[in-house]
Design a protein around this motif. Structure first.
Motif, mmCIF file in Angstrom:
data_model
loop_
_atom_site.group_PDB
_atom_site.id
_atom_site.type_symbol
_atom_site.label_atom_id
_atom_site.label_comp_id
_atom_site.label_asym_id
_atom_site.label_seq_id
_atom_site.Cartn_x
_atom_site.Cartn_y
_atom_site.Cartn_z
ATOM 1 N N PHE A 9 55.112 -29.102 72.068
ATOM 2 C CA PHE A 9 54.333 -30.194 71.475
ATOM 3 C C PHE A 9 52.832 -29.950 71.613
ATOM 4 O O PHE A 9 52.051 -30.392 70.774
ATOM 5 N N ILE A 10 52.427 -29.215 72.649
ATOM 6 C CA ILE A 10 51.011 -28.861 72.793
ATOM 7 C C ILE A 10 50.604 -27.876 71.694
ATOM 8 O O ILE A 10 49.534 -28.005 71.093
ATOM 9 N N ARG A 13 50.373 -29.732 68.507
ATOM 10 C CA ARG A 13 49.200 -30.618 68.531
ATOM 11 C C ARG A 13 47.908 -29.856 68.234
ATOM 12 O O ARG A 13 47.026 -30.357 67.546
ATOM 13 N N TYR A 14 47.790 -28.644 68.757
ATOM 14 C CA TYR A 14 46.556 -27.880 68.567
ATOM 15 C C TYR A 14 46.554 -27.034 67.290
ATOM 16 O O TYR A 14 45.499 -26.829 66.697
ATOM 17 N N GLY A 16 48.594 -27.679 64.538
ATOM 18 C CA GLY A 16 48.963 -28.464 63.356
ATOM 19 C C GLY A 16 47.800 -28.764 62.424
ATOM 20 O O GLY A 16 47.868 -28.465 61.216
#
Length: 124
Positions: A9-10, A13-14, A16
């Motif tokens: 998910f990190i 998040r970065y 995307g």
């Protein structure tokens, strides 16, 4: 990604938003081609590379075992924002820099003769 200590998910998040910027910007570049389209494509790809740079660095650290060198970490911390600034500067120049000027010296005609051309007037 969990193998190098980064949850998925990190990464999403970065990476995307820059990936979406490449896709949306690429669609706009395909639809309305600017005079410096290659420079705009380069800016989009460099921005995506800048977003991926910390994850690439973590991967290099885990492969080489150099994770304890804080000097290299500091360089990477300063390098990523610099690459982002380069990407956005390229994009700014691609769209605001104006149209490319043609060579004023001469143009070759079909029969091989060179003729002088006047520069095109620019709006002020």
């Amino acid at each position: 990604m969990e193998s190098i200590g980064v949850p998925w998910f990190i990464v999403v998040r970065y990476l995307g938003p820059p990936l979406f910027l490449v896709l949306a910007g690429g669609a706009l570049l395909w639809w309305r081609r600017p005079p410096r389209a290659v420079m705009a494509w380069t800016a989009l790809v460099v921005n995506l590379f800048a977003a991926a740079l910390p994850f690439l660095w973590i991967g290099v650290q885990s492969l080489t075992g150099q994770g304890d060198l804080t000097v290299i970490g500091l360089v990477m911390t300063l390098l990523q924002p610099a690459v982002v600034v380069i990407a956005w500067s390229l994009l700014l120049v691609a769209f605001v820099g104006g149209p490319r000027e043609r060579s004023v010296a001469s143009e070759t005609m079909e029969d091989g003769e060179a003729t002088e051309t006047a520069p095109t007037p620019q709006n002020v």
